[in-house]
Enzyme design. Structure first.
Site, mmCIF file in Angstrom:
data_model
loop_
_atom_site.group_PDB
_atom_site.id
_atom_site.type_symbol
_atom_site.label_atom_id
_atom_site.label_comp_id
_atom_site.label_asym_id
_atom_site.label_seq_id
_atom_site.Cartn_x
_atom_site.Cartn_y
_atom_site.Cartn_z
ATOM 1 N N GLY A 189 0.818 -1.213 0.000
ATOM 2 C CA GLY A 189 0.000 0.000 0.000
ATOM 3 C C GLY A 189 0.851 1.262 0.000
ATOM 4 O O GLY A 189 0.498 2.257 -0.651
ATOM 5 N N ASP A 190 1.972 1.231 0.713
ATOM 6 C CA ASP A 190 2.882 2.379 0.725
ATOM 7 C C ASP A 190 3.475 2.610 -0.662
ATOM 8 O O ASP A 190 3.668 3.752 -1.093
ATOM 9 C CB ASP A 190 4.003 2.148 1.737
#
Length: 308
Positions: free
Chosen positions: A248-249
Site C-alpha cells: 500500500g505504501d
C-alpha cells in the site's frame, strides 16, 4: 520537495523458515533487517522511482541510528527528531503462516512534538507532506489537526495514510490524498464494504466532504480511485504474492511519483497500482524496472456511481 513523516518507525526483523513451532528452538533459513514504518516505505520507493524526498519523524538509540544510516546509503535525506526511547524492533516470522510481534512506539513529549511542528511550518507552496502509519496516543489528535491546517494554509499537498480515530478526524481537513483499504473505509461510516460498488459510493462521500483523491485498496480485487471527476477501478496484475508489507505504501509512492510529473490522476493511479503489485511480488520494496514491466497489465475501467 516531498516530505514523508513516520511517527513510530521501526526496524523490521523479517525471518524466513519452513515451519514455525512455538515453545521450542526454531532456526531461520534467512533474515532481513529493513527500516520499517509506512512513511519510510514511501520514502524508499519514491527514491527507487527516481524522486528525491526527505524523511521526517522520530528516532532514537542504536536502532534509530541504523535506520538513518540505512536510508543514507539509499540516497534518502533524513531529518529525524531524536527521542529518549530506543526505536522499536518489529519481528515478522514468515513460515507456513505469518506471525508478527510489534514493539511499542516511543513516547513523544511536548518538546519533540514542537520540534516536528517547527519543521512543518517551513514547508512551501507546492511541497508534499505524507503522514503515514500509526499515530500514538501520546500525541493528541489536535496536533495532527494542526499539521493538516498548516498544510492547507501553505498550499502543501497533504497525503494521509492512517486508520482508526485519527483517520476519522483528519478526513475533514480536506487532504489531497487518502488511501484506506475497504475495511478502514467501512469503519469511517460504521458499515461493512464487500464490493467496489459500495466502496465507490462511500469514497464519493469523502470526496464530497473535501478529500481530493480517495484510493481504496482492496487486495486481490485491485483498487479504486475516486475524485470529483473520476471513478476508476483497477484490476491488479497477476503474479505470485511474496510479501504484502509495503504494498500500500508503494501504491502511494507510485501515485505521487507520477503525479508530480504529469498532474494526471488517472495515469498516476495506474502507476501506483503497478508499484503496489511490484512490491507484493518481491521480498523487499519494488524497483522502478519492476513497476514499468507491470504497467501495461494494470487494467483501468470507469465505473458508474452506485446510488444505493
Amino acid at each position: 520537495m516531498i516530505y514523508t513523516c513516520t511517527i513510530t518507525p521501526s526496524i523490521d526483523y523479517t525471518t524466513y523458515l519452513p515451519d514455525f513451532h512455538k515453545g521450542t528452538l526454531n532456526r531461520s533459513n534467512e533474515v532481513f533487517y529493513y527500516p520499517g514504518g509506512k512513511g519510510i516505505n514511501v520514502s524508499r520507493v519514491l527514491k527507487r522511482l527516481g524522486v528525491d524526498n526527505i524523511a521526517l519523524g522520530f528516532a532514537g538509540g542504536f536502532t534509530g541510528n541504523y535506520i538513518e544510516q540505512f536510508l543514507m546509503k539509499e540516497g534518502i535525506d533524513t531529518d529525524f527528531i531524536q527521542t529518549d526511547d530506543i526505536t522499536r524492533i518489529n519481528v515478522k516470522i514468515k513460515a507456513q503462516e505469518e506471525t508478527e510481534l510489534n514493539g511499542p512506539g516511543p513516547v513523544i513529549n511536548a518538546q519533540q512534538q514542537s520540534a516536528l511542528m517547527n519543521k512543518i511550518k517551513t514547508l512551501k507552496t507546492g511541497d508534499w507532506f505524507v503522514l503515514a502509519g500509526s499515530l500514538p496516543e501520546s500525541i493528541p489528535q489536535s496536533f495532527f489537526m494542526e499539521i493538516a491546517s498548516i498544510c492547507n494554509e501553505q498550499d502543501v499537498r497533504f497525503v494521509l495514510d492512517t486508520s482508526g480515530p485519527a483517520l476519522k478526524e483528519l478526513v475533514h481537513t480536506e487532504p489531497f490524498l487518502i488511501k484506506p483499504n475497504e475495511h478502514e473505509l467501512g469503519e469511517l461510516f460504521d458499515t461493512i464494504i464487500v464490493n467496489k460498488q459500495q466502496a465507490s459510493y462511500y469514497a464519493k462521500k469523502l470526496v464530497n466532504q473535501g478529500v481530493q483523491h480517495v484510493i481504496v485498496s482492496m487486495g486481490e480485487e485491485g483498487a479504486l480511485l475516486v475524485t470529483k471527476d473520476l471513478v476508476v477501478s483497477a484490476e491488479s496484475p497477476k503474479g505470485k504474492v511474496v510479501n504484502t508489507v509495503g504494498s500500500g505504501d508503494s501504491l502511494i509512492s507510485g501515485f505521487i511519483a507520477s503525479y508530480t510529473k504529469d498532474k494526471d490522476a488517472e495515469k498516476a493511479f495506474r502507476y501506483g497500482v503497478a508499484s503496489g503489485s511490484a512490491t507484493a511480488f518481491r521480498s523487499d520494496l519494488c524497483e522502478k524496472c519492476d513497476v514499468e514491466e507491470l504497467l501495461e497489465q494494470v487494467l483501468l475501467t470507469p465505473m458508474e456511481q452506485d446510488v444505493t
